[in-house]
Design an enzyme around this catalytic site. Structure first.
Site, PDB file in Angstrom:
ATOM      1  N   ASN A 119     -25.680 -11.620  -3.943  1.00  0.00           N
ATOM      2  CA  ASN A 119     -24.101 -11.113  -3.046  1.00  0.00           C
ATOM      3  C   ASN A 119     -23.809 -12.283  -1.977  1.00  0.00           C
ATOM      4  OD1 ASN A 119     -21.996  -9.340  -2.017  1.00  0.00           O
ATOM      5  ND2 ASN A 119     -23.098  -7.880  -3.462  1.00  0.00           N
ATOM      6  N   ARG A 120     -23.246 -11.806  -0.931  1.00  0.00           N
ATOM      7  CA  ARG A 120     -22.511 -12.695   0.187  1.00  0.00           C
ATOM      8  C   ARG A 120     -23.241 -12.817   1.470  1.00  0.00           C
ATOM      9  NH1 ARG A 120     -18.549 -10.743  -3.167  1.00  0.00           N
ATOM     10  NH2 ARG A 120     -17.285 -12.066  -4.140  1.00  0.00           N
ATOM     11  N   HIS A 145     -24.461 -15.380  -4.120  1.00  0.00           N
ATOM     12  CA  HIS A 145     -25.491 -15.546  -5.148  1.00  0.00           C
ATOM     13  C   HIS A 145     -26.392 -16.766  -5.001  1.00  0.00           C
ATOM     14  CE1 HIS A 145     -23.652 -12.076  -6.511  1.00  0.00           C
ATOM     15  NE2 HIS A 145     -23.029 -12.220  -7.545  1.00  0.00           N
ATOM     16  N   HIS A 216     -27.658  -9.552 -13.033  1.00  0.00           N
ATOM     17  CA  HIS A 216     -26.446  -9.496 -13.216  1.00  0.00           C
ATOM     18  C   HIS A 216     -25.592  -9.361 -14.460  1.00  0.00           C
ATOM     19  CE1 HIS A 216     -22.155 -10.225 -11.566  1.00  0.00           C
ATOM     20  NE2 HIS A 216     -22.610 -10.571 -10.625  1.00  0.00           N
ATOM     21  N   GLN A 328     -24.614  -2.600  -5.912  1.00  0.00           N
ATOM     22  CA  GLN A 328     -23.309  -3.278  -5.943  1.00  0.00           C
ATOM     23  C   GLN A 328     -22.596  -2.638  -7.419  1.00  0.00           C
ATOM     24  OE1 GLN A 328     -22.319  -4.967  -3.492  1.00  0.00           O
ATOM     25  NE2 GLN A 328     -20.470  -5.972  -4.253  1.00  0.00           N
ATOM     26  N   GLU A 356     -25.644  -3.898  -9.914  1.00  0.00           N
ATOM     27  CA  GLU A 356     -26.641  -4.874  -9.169  1.00  0.00           C
ATOM     28  C   GLU A 356     -27.598  -3.926  -8.153  1.00  0.00           C
ATOM     29  OE1 GLU A 356     -24.301  -8.388  -8.264  1.00  0.00           O
ATOM     30  OE2 GLU A 356     -22.771  -7.148  -8.981  1.00  0.00           O
TER      31      GLU A 356
END
Length: 392
Positions: A119-120, A145, A216, A328, A356
């Site tokens: 993720n971010r 990622h 993912h 997620q 995720e």
């Protein structure tokens, strides 16, 4: 007498070979176990040399006929065949039919292990032990990622491989993509006879660092290239989620899902509220949000039931279990019809979903979120279980 002994030795040799094919790995020059295969891929299309290391193709099966294939390039899950209510098998994950497809725009994350940080991370920056770190930005100024060359873009070592299990490993060197510490990572996959794909992550470091690994795969339980997933029935075991800003970075708030389009506590079609006119859905063109998982129910190993999904026509189901605090949910919003998949068809918008399991996005910059810090002497451990079934 000599003739009888010779015949006996031949019989024993044949029996031994059959047993080897069933339970052991193949010789070094042959990387695919001899199994009854459901896929129609050519393993040679997944063989290449990248950064001086060879990529290979691997297949796992269980007693019920489920089959999963992998490449050690990014630990990618390539195909996953599961039965429907009539016993018909179909591949239920998106992706390419050749290794090069993972390197095309739009193909980078299909089926991959994501790291060092899933993720971010806002602006690719965080502070640790009083020191500021800058990561490689690759998503509108943010870090996504693992950066421009995350774990999905490396060839992993294969430590062991059998008919239903495989173990990958690599050491991410100090300051790779900006992360401190030499991070040794081991990821194991087991396809059980309970139709579970069990993913177990572990990692150790020699410097204080952050880590947040995830898987993912893009799922479509009706079969890849079979249209959008709007009619899939989704349940997410979460009373709250983490809202995001326009860059899909969490604001730091933990918001209740009650009376919002984000409430999946009672199963509903993915598409039921996906086009509700709210900033949260508009920012990501649909769902692309972290859910704060409830603490119960648990499976026999203490993992949380994170989500359940049903595809009504095929009857295929997916349950997700984890020891992570979040998951997620991504509804395939950025698929746009330009990427051609294994069935030689374009992947349309919302043609898949991802679940995720993870710690929260941008946790290093939010002290109220569960910590993703890993210290020397500690061991990172994360579990994700995808359990496949058929509705009764």
């Amino acid at each position: 007498m000599k003739k009888s002994v010779s015949i006996l030795l031949i019989i024993l040799s044949i029996c031994s070979c059959k047993e080897d094919k069933k339970t052991t790995t193949m010789p070094e020059n042959d990387d695919t176990l001899i199994v009854k295969s459901l896929h129609n891929l050519n393993p040679s299309d997944f063989k290449k040399e990248i950064d001086g290391k060879k990529t290979k193709f691997y297949a796992l099966t269980n007693a019920n006929g489920l089959e999963v294939t992998f490449t050690n390039y990014g630990q990618r899950l390539i195909t996953l065949y599961a039965p429907d209510k009539n016993g018909e098998f179909a591949d239920i994950v998106l992706g390419p039919d050749k290794l090069e497809g993972f390197m095309e725009p739009g193909g980078a994350f299909f089926g991959a292990t994501i790291g060092r940080y899933g993720n971010r991370i806002a602006k690719g920056q965080f502070e640790l032990e009083g020191k500021k770190y800058s990561l490689v930005g690759n998503n509108n100024g943010n870090h996504l990622h693992g950066g421009t060359k995350g774990f999905n873009a490396f060839v992993w070592d294969v430590d062991s491989y059998s008919d239903n299990a495989i173990v990958f490993s690599r050491t991410s060197p100090d300051m790779e993509m900006g992360y401190p510490g030499n991070l040794k990572v081991i990821v194991s996959y087991e396809l059980t006879d309970d139709n579970e794909l069990k993913i177990d992550y572990s990692a150790t470091t020699d410097k204080t660092t952050i880590v947040n690994l995830t898987h993912h795969s893009f799922f479509n339980l009706a079969g890849e290239s079979s249209g959008n997933v709007n009619e899939h029935i989704m349940m997410i075991n979460a009373d709250a989620f983490t809202p995001v800003d326009e860059g899909l970075i969490p604001t730091g708030e933990i918001r209740k899902v009650e009376n919002t389009a984000f409430d999946f506590r009672t199963p509903k079609p993915i598409g039921q509220d996906i086009d509700v006119d709210t900033n949260q859905l508009n920012y990501g063109k649909g769902y692309d949000h972290n859910y704060v998982l409830n603490k119960e129910p648990l499976d026999s190993e203490g993992n949380i039931l994170a989500a359940k999904v049903l595809e009504p026509e095929s009857g295929r189901t997916l349950e997700v279990y984890t020891n992570e605090p979040g998951v997620q949910f991504y509804s395939g919003n950025f698929l746009n019809g330009t990427y051609i998949g294994k069935s030689k068809k374009a992947y349309e918008a919302r043609g898949s979903f991802c679940l995720e399991t993870q710690h929260f996005p941008d946790s290093p910059n939010n002290s109220d979120f569960p910590s993703t810090v890993l210290e020397p002497g500690e061991k990172y451990h994360s579990t994700c279980i995808y359990k496949f079934g058929v509705a009764k």
